[in-house]
Scaffold this motif. Structure first.
Motif, PDB file in Angstrom:
ATOM      1  N   ILE A 129       0.976  -1.314  -0.039  1.00 17.86           N
ATOM      2  CA  ILE A 129       0.071   0.165  -0.134  1.00 17.86           C
ATOM      3  C   ILE A 129       0.735   1.241   0.089  1.00 17.86           C
ATOM      4  O   ILE A 129       0.596   2.252  -0.613  1.00 17.86           O
ATOM      5  N   ASP A 130       2.263   1.287   0.714  1.00 16.14           N
ATOM      6  CA  ASP A 130       2.861   2.409   0.645  1.00 16.14           C
ATOM      7  C   ASP A 130       3.603   2.659  -0.704  1.00 16.14           C
ATOM      8  O   ASP A 130       3.827   3.921  -0.839  1.00 16.14           O
ATOM      9  N   GLY A 189     -12.139   5.003   2.273  1.00 15.42           N
ATOM     10  CA  GLY A 189     -13.210   4.022   2.662  1.00 15.42           C
ATOM     11  C   GLY A 189     -13.082   2.542   2.330  1.00 15.42           C
ATOM     12  O   GLY A 189     -13.977   1.922   1.790  1.00 15.42           O
ATOM     13  N   ILE A 190     -11.712   2.024   2.640  1.00 13.13           N
ATOM     14  CA  ILE A 190     -11.607   0.790   2.374  1.00 13.13           C
ATOM     15  C   ILE A 190     -11.538   0.138   3.734  1.00 13.13           C
ATOM     16  O   ILE A 190     -10.352   0.562   4.732  1.00 13.13           O
ATOM     17  N   ARG A 191     -12.002  -0.876   3.954  1.00 14.77           N
ATOM     18  CA  ARG A 191     -11.745  -1.689   5.543  1.00 14.77           C
ATOM     19  C   ARG A 191     -10.497  -2.567   5.306  1.00 14.77           C
ATOM     20  O   ARG A 191     -10.456  -3.623   4.469  1.00 14.77           O
ATOM     21  N   PRO A 192      -9.473  -2.025   6.327  1.00 16.48           N
ATOM     22  CA  PRO A 192      -8.381  -2.904   6.405  1.00 16.48           C
ATOM     23  C   PRO A 192      -8.594  -4.184   7.466  1.00 16.48           C
ATOM     24  O   PRO A 192      -9.077  -3.972   8.587  1.00 16.48           O
ATOM     25  N   ARG A 250      -4.331   5.117   5.910  1.00  9.88           N
ATOM     26  CA  ARG A 250      -4.766   5.290   4.621  1.00  9.88           C
ATOM     27  C   ARG A 250      -5.988   4.661   3.906  1.00  9.88           C
ATOM     28  O   ARG A 250      -6.735   5.320   3.154  1.00  9.88           O
ATOM     29  N   CYS A 251      -6.174   3.543   4.325  1.00  6.84           N
ATOM     30  CA  CYS A 251      -7.329   2.698   3.967  1.00  6.84           C
ATOM     31  C   CYS A 251      -8.568   3.089   4.231  1.00  6.84           C
ATOM     32  O   CYS A 251      -9.648   3.430   3.425  1.00  6.84           O
TER      33      CYS A 251
END
Length: 233
Positions: free
Chosen positions: A161-162, A215-218, A210-211
């Protein structure tokens, strides 16, 4: 046919002829006089060269009724992973190779499945979806153009993700990415190192922030009872 299927076919053909010696069948391992005989590896078939998967053979409706109102399916867009975490079979099965479907192939099949089964979620079960940033972004852009209105989940590493810019992460979210499963394995850096997991916890915290912002569930997967784990871990 895939390489494993070809190996199995050749074994069956030998047995059909009444032959029990597997000499010359690459990818097979057998015993002769109690001693192992290892034929050469057959190699790996590019996922793009495999036949199209026969999803149409699945009786989907009884399955959907068991899923508490969510119409979803498991789907795979790549095989393998370039990392070599010691608890994982990928390195031995795929030799640390990563073989992806072409973006246009993956999106076309996702669109077909979404329309056929009226899907709400596609759970992409690739061992490591974000190996190539440009491919994940291209798939996202194609999904946006398709206007599928379907959510999808992926699996990857926090440090990948980085590598995504904020704009790229937002593009993935806009395309329907709603959840990412991360293999963190442990909250102890020492334990992670013991299984050759080269991550740090700061990356995990940063990834979660960041997720969520996009709006992204980690979701973070953990393994308890790894050999190096002690009470303090």
């Amino acid at each position: 046919k895939g390489q494993g299927e070809q190996t199995f076919l050749e074994i069956v053909e030998r047995y059909a002829k009444g032959e029990r010696d597997l000499d010359g069948i690459n990818g097979s391992l057998f015993k002769r006089d109690g001693k192992p005989v290892w034929n050469p590896d057959r190699g790996y078939t590019d996922i793009n060269a495999l036949p199209k998967r026969p999803f149409h053979l699945v009786d989907f409706e009884p399955y959907a009724q068991k899923c508490e109102g969510t119409r979803w399916i498991l789907y795979c867009t790549s095989h393998g992973c370039p990392w070599d975490c010691s608890y994982c079979s990928n390195a031995s099965v795929y030799g640390r190779n990563w073989k992806p479907l072409l973006p246009e192939t993956a999106v076309a099949e996702m669109a077909e499945l979404t329309h056929r089964y009226r899907l709400q979620v596609i759970d992409i079960i690739d061992d490591n979806y974000l190996v190539r940033r440009d491919r994940s972004v291209e798939i996202a852009e194609r999904l946006i153009r398709e206007r599928l209105d379907v959510a999808y989940y992926i699996q990857t590493r926090t440090d990948q993700i980085d590598r995504l810019s904020d704009a790229e992460l937002e593009t993935l979210a806009k395309s329907g990415l709603r959840r990412i499963f991360f293999g963190l394995e442990s909250g102890s850096v020492k334990v992670m190192r013991s299984v050759n997991k080269r991550l740090d916890l700061e990356t995990a915290y940063r990834t979660a922030e960041r997720c969520l912002k996009a709006g992204i569930r980690p979701s973070f997967n953990l393994i308890f009872g790894l050999p190096a784990e002690e009470e303090g871990d």
